[in-house]
Motif scaffolding. Structure first.
Motif, PDB file in Angstrom:
ATOM      1  N   GLN A   1      -5.469  -3.113  -0.371  1.00  0.00           N
ATOM      2  CA  GLN A   1      -5.247  -1.646  -1.094  1.00  0.00           C
ATOM      3  C   GLN A   1      -6.569  -1.092  -1.143  1.00  0.00           C
ATOM      4  OE1 GLN A   1      -3.233  -2.726  -4.911  1.00  0.00           O
ATOM      5  NE2 GLN A   1      -1.310  -3.025  -3.794  1.00  0.00           N
TER       6      GLN A   1
ATOM      7  N   ARG B   1       0.894  -1.294  -0.117  1.00  0.00           N
ATOM      8  CA  ARG B   1      -0.014   0.034   0.040  1.00  0.00           C
ATOM      9  C   ARG B   1       0.865   1.242  -0.021  1.00  0.00           C
ATOM     10  NH1 ARG B   1      -5.941   0.692   1.800  1.00  0.00           N
ATOM     11  NH2 ARG B   1      -5.860   2.765   1.724  1.00  0.00           N
ATOM     12  N   ASN B   2       0.475   2.271  -0.773  1.00  0.00           N
ATOM     13  CA  ASN B   2       1.331   3.563  -0.715  1.00  0.00           C
ATOM     14  C   ASN B   2       2.647   3.418  -1.163  1.00  0.00           C
ATOM     15  OD1 ASN B   2      -1.229   3.920   0.650  1.00  0.00           O
ATOM     16  ND2 ASN B   2      -0.465   5.376   2.128  1.00  0.00           N
TER      17      ASN B   2
END
Length: 469
Positions: free
Chosen positions: A369, A105-106
């Protein structure tokens, strides 16, 4: 036919000549094979199985809160080592190298998140919680390169390799590397039950004991829910529990997971492989066996040293047949959870589902996500707006199996906060800002490409073509 004794003698002399592995590894391997050949009783007597009481499997919400005193917290954390099982490759998700470097994620990987979490603890409380990665020979070289980027972080990172054992040719019981298979295919890492002897053989165990460390928290590197929990650590120290397995309530997705039972006065792990055929359906029932093993384990370091030195950790052997270049081979493995019965005052703790968030496939990646989760200080936190405590069930077709393909098929990850289930088959592509609710099935006809337009809202629908959106 060679007798088992002859097989073992032959194997012992063959293994003695393998200079790629240490004497400890050779001894461990021969020990495992001789136990396997002796046919140690693996089956449980069904009538002796008892459901564990709350003393044995402690409900998480009965744990004492830890006093909100930074000095108390620092004292607790200074007794802890965090160990992540990092031997797995991301091959099932189409990645090369360790699975822990898949971006979650990110733009942050599993490993990034783990380092951020521990760094925050060390900085906030002025403690020194080290991170230990147990690699296999498959992931070791890559991991060494990857951890260089954490050189300036406030976390001491230790790395060691688990054992490397030779695969055995089924036909004549000769190690595969003795037959000219000199590459990686001749070898295997013998499961995460190997964590205890390997931690000791690496010299890390002694080092941590000399620093005053008392407990190790062992978890899979792909379980995003496996974060340090002070209440659990405090409970174990107060009650002198040498071993704790985190379990959580089964859902229909977890019916094959190992469970804890009381058996002849001890707590032990019952795996589906040990269940007699006529009781398999009973084992899978959520009514009788309500919990399963998350593989988040807390273990006393002194106890590990004592039991490894006494060669007392004789976990159930898991035979894993494979084929290499058309040759049938056998690899023998053990699981860390099966060690529970050898430790004193061993318990389970029945933890919330949030502590079990593994990413085994791209369908799991879609969950973490999406807007079901946010990222705070390295922790993946579930969205409070989702009222259903259970995550949606997601099935994606083979077109989505590899991470690169999965990512290319979504302009952005859809909103799934109000989704119950999603099944996608065929050549499907998602636009940006798509919202999915309720039960959704999306099927592209063979040979057809189905694009879900930007901003589509699909609720309780079967979509077979553009006209259904």
């Amino acid at each position: 036919m060679a007798t088992d004794t002859e097989k073992l003698t032959q194997l012992r002399s063959a293994v003695a000549g393998l200079n790629q592995i240490s004497e400890n590894e050779k001894a461990g391997f021969i020990n495992l094979v001789s136990r396997y050949l002796s046919g140690e009783a693996q089956h449980v007597e069904w009538s002796k199985i008892k459901t564990p009481t709350d003393e044995v499997v402690v409900p998480y919400d009965t744990l004492e809160p830890v006093p909100e005193d930074p000095a108390v917290t620092k004292d607790l954390l200074d007794k802890l080592v965090v160990l992540k099982l990092n031997g797995g490759l991301g091959t099932t998700m189409g990645c090369t190298g360790p699975k822990s470097v898949i971006e979650v994620r990110n733009g942050l990987t599993f490993l990034d998140l783990i380092v951020i979490q521990i760094e925050n603890l060390n900085t906030k409380f002025g403690c020194n919680v080290p991170l230990v990665l147990m690699n296999s020979f498959n992931t070791h070289d890559d991991t060494l390169k990857i951890v260089e980027k954490y050189t300036n972080s406030n976390v001491q990172i230790h790395i060691f390799n688990q054992s490397q054992y030779p695969r055995v040719v089924v036909e004549d019981f000769v190690p595969l590397p003795c037959k000219g298979q000199s590459g990686k295919d001749g070898w295997y890492p013998p499961g995460h039950g190997d964590v205890f002897p390997s931690l000791m053989n690496s010299g890390k165990l002694d080092a941590f004991l000399s620093q005053g460390k008392e407990y190790v928290f062992v978890a899979n590197s792909d379980n995003l829910g496996a974060i340090v929990d002070l209440k659990i650590l405090n409970h174990l120290i107060q009650n002198k529990n040498e071993y704790c397995m985190e379990v959580t309530p089964k859902t229909l997705a977890d019916v094959k997971g190992g469970t804890l039972i009381s058996y002849e006065g001890k707590v032990q792990l019952l795996e589906i492989a040990q269940v007699p055929d006529e009781h398999v359906n009973e084992f899978k029932s959520i009514e009788k066996f309500k919990i399963f093993n998350t593989n988040n384990l807390w273990v006393n370091l002194n106890a590990i040293e004592r039991l490894v030195q006494a060669d007392a950790l004789k976990m159930e052997i898991i035979p894993n047949p494979k084929e290499v270049d058309g040759i049938k081979v056998l690899q023998l493995e053990t699981a860390a959870g099966a060690a529970i019965k050898f430790f004193d005052h061993a318990i389970g703790i029945n933890v919330p589902r949030s502590r079990f968030l593994p990413v085994k496939a791209t369908s799991d990646l879609l969950l973490v996500q999406s807007d079901l989760y946010t990222l705070v200080d390295g922790y993946v936190i579930r969205n409070k707006d989702r009222t259903n405590p259970v995550n949606p069930s997601i099935e994606l077709g083979p077109e989505f199996k590899k991470v690169a393909n999965f990512l290319s098929r979504f302009k952005s990850i859809p909103s799934i906060r109000e989704l119950d289930s999603l099944k996608v088959t065929g050549d499907v592509w998602f636009g940006a800002g798509v919202i999915l609710k309720g039960k959704v099935t999306i099927s592209a006809a063979p040979g057809e490409k189905l694009e879900i337009p930007d901003g589509s809202v699909i609720e309780n629908k079967d979509v077979n073509g553009p006209e259904d959106i």
